[in-house]
Design an enzyme around this catalytic site. Structure first.
Site, short mmCIF file in Angstrom:
data_model
loop_
_atom_site.label_atom_id
_atom_site.label_comp_id
_atom_site.label_asym_id
_atom_site.label_seq_id
_atom_site.Cartn_x
_atom_site.Cartn_y
_atom_site.Cartn_z
N HIS A 163 21.13 59.38 -7.78
CA HIS A 163 20.27 59.22 -6.35
C HIS A 163 20.60 57.90 -5.93
O HIS A 163 20.36 56.73 -6.64
CB HIS A 163 18.76 59.68 -6.49
CG HIS A 163 17.94 59.54 -5.29
ND1 HIS A 163 18.34 60.27 -4.32
CD2 HIS A 163 17.04 58.67 -4.93
CE1 HIS A 163 17.47 59.87 -2.98
NE2 HIS A 163 16.60 59.00 -3.52
N ASN B 129 20.04 57.02 2.46
CA ASN B 129 19.15 57.82 1.63
C ASN B 129 18.79 59.22 2.01
O ASN B 129 18.16 59.49 2.95
CB ASN B 129 17.84 57.17 1.30
CG ASN B 129 16.81 57.69 0.38
OD1 ASN B 129 17.26 58.64 -0.26
ND2 ASN B 129 15.94 57.11 -0.23
N CYS C 191 12.45 63.29 -3.95
CA CYS C 191 13.88 63.32 -4.11
C CYS C 191 14.34 64.41 -5.41
O CYS C 191 15.65 64.46 -5.34
CB CYS C 191 14.33 61.81 -3.90
SG CYS C 191 14.19 61.19 -2.31
#
Length: 337
Positions: free
Chosen positions: A265, A295, A123
């Site tokens: 994030h 997400n 990520c």
């Protein structure tokens, strides 16, 4: 003679792209329990994660599709032609193929003729891509870079868990949604990227991920699903996060009051609430995306930046905080030009 000042490199245009299909957590829960002997409390997924909806790519949409959609918006925002780009980085946790690089598929669709390659670090891929673009421009290897991500982690979600154990093992995957983001990176006269740093805890690389597709597990559906514990990953980030943010404050002299926005994030709402509690980050400066999008992996910060950039005035600063499996934490301070 005084040495020449280091050129300023900044983000001059942003774009994002969301697939049209919207799925509620209630619908997803019904889907994953259909045909299985799993009796879950009503709306358990929504209550556990705080995620109400998420976007899923259609069958004929791929990681490159979402990246191209975002890239076209970024080019339009910067009033740029594809020929104006001489470095194209596809920076994502997901890709179309093992080989060749998905960057070439994106390039073929856009019509650019740039040096093209992939960057992958879970990520944190998108922030890593921006960092690499900045470095290559400073090194004289590029003049203007297009950094794109297309994330389709929904395809690593186990839709048919056989039992509660399988559901628990793949639970983190039920937070996923799909999205694309893109930024143009180039020299600027003022502002730009003021600071960027990374901290890793690679001894925890097995805490979560998708095992299939590499040389360890090249084939087999069983390895194509995300597996891992969200609580374990959160614990690791809680260990390394405060020190990384303290180092950032010491290095830059900047505190929470110096940032117009804080982009972080987002995995779940409880995870984000814990981040605020642990770090003291002002909740009113966050850009909430997880309740409506889930997400969205490395596209998270790009989508958030696309939403806030039109509201920023020159000189206002944005702090970006990336968290990625592996495990890594990244911070980037960017000042609007």
């Amino acid at each position: 003679m005084h040495p020449a000042a280091t050129p300023r490199i900044g983000i001059t245009a942003v774009g994002s792209h969301l697939p049209a299909r919207r799925l509620t957590s209630w619908q997803l829960q019904d889907e994953i329990t259909a045909g299985a002997e799993l009796a879950l409390p009503a709306r358990m997924l929504e209550k556990a994660t705080g995620i109400r909806t998420r976007r899923f790519a259609a069958e004929d949409e791929y990681a490159s599709t979402l990246a191209v959609g975002a890239a076209r918006r970024a080019l339009a925002a910067g009033r740029l032609h594809p020929d104006d780009i001489d470095l194209l980085l596809f920076a994502s946790a997901t890709r179309d193929l093992c080989e060749p690089a998905t960057a070439h598929i994106v390039q073929a669709e856009l019509g650019t003729r740039a040096h093209a390659l992939d960057v992958s670090n879970a990520c944190n891929s998108f922030l890593n891509g921006i960092d690499l673009a900045r470095s290559m421009i400073l090194a004289g290897r590029a003049r203007r870079a297009l950094v794109v991500t297309g994330e389709t982690p929904s395809r690593a979600m186990r839709r048919d868990p056989a039992d509660t154990a399988a559901l628990r093992e793949g639970f983190a995957g039920y937070t996923f949604g799909d999205a694309g983001a893109a930024v143009v990176v180039e020299a600027v006269e003022r502002g730009g990227i003021l600071d960027i740093a990374a901290r890793t805890a690679s001894e925890h690389w097995q805490a979560g991920g998708i095992p299939g597709g590499g040389s360890r597990h090249p084939r087999g559906d069983e390895y194509s699903y995300f597996r891992g514990g969200g609580k374990e990953l959160r614990g690791i980030f809680e260990q390394i996060g405060p020190a990384a943010l303290a180092d950032l404050a010491h290095r830059t002299g900047l505190g929470w009051d110096d940032y117009a926005r804080v982009l972080v994030h987002q995995v779940t709402v409880p995870y984000l609430e814990r981040f605020v509690e642990l770090t003291g980050a002002p909740a009113d400066k966050l850009v909430l995306t997880v309740p409506e999008l889930g997400n969205i992996a490395s596209a998270t910060l790009g989508v958030q930046l696309d939403r806030v950039k039109p509201q920023l005035s020159p000189g206002e600063r944005v702090l970006m905080i990336g968290l990625g499996g592996g495990v890594s934490l990244m911070t980037m301070v960017w000042e609007a030009s």
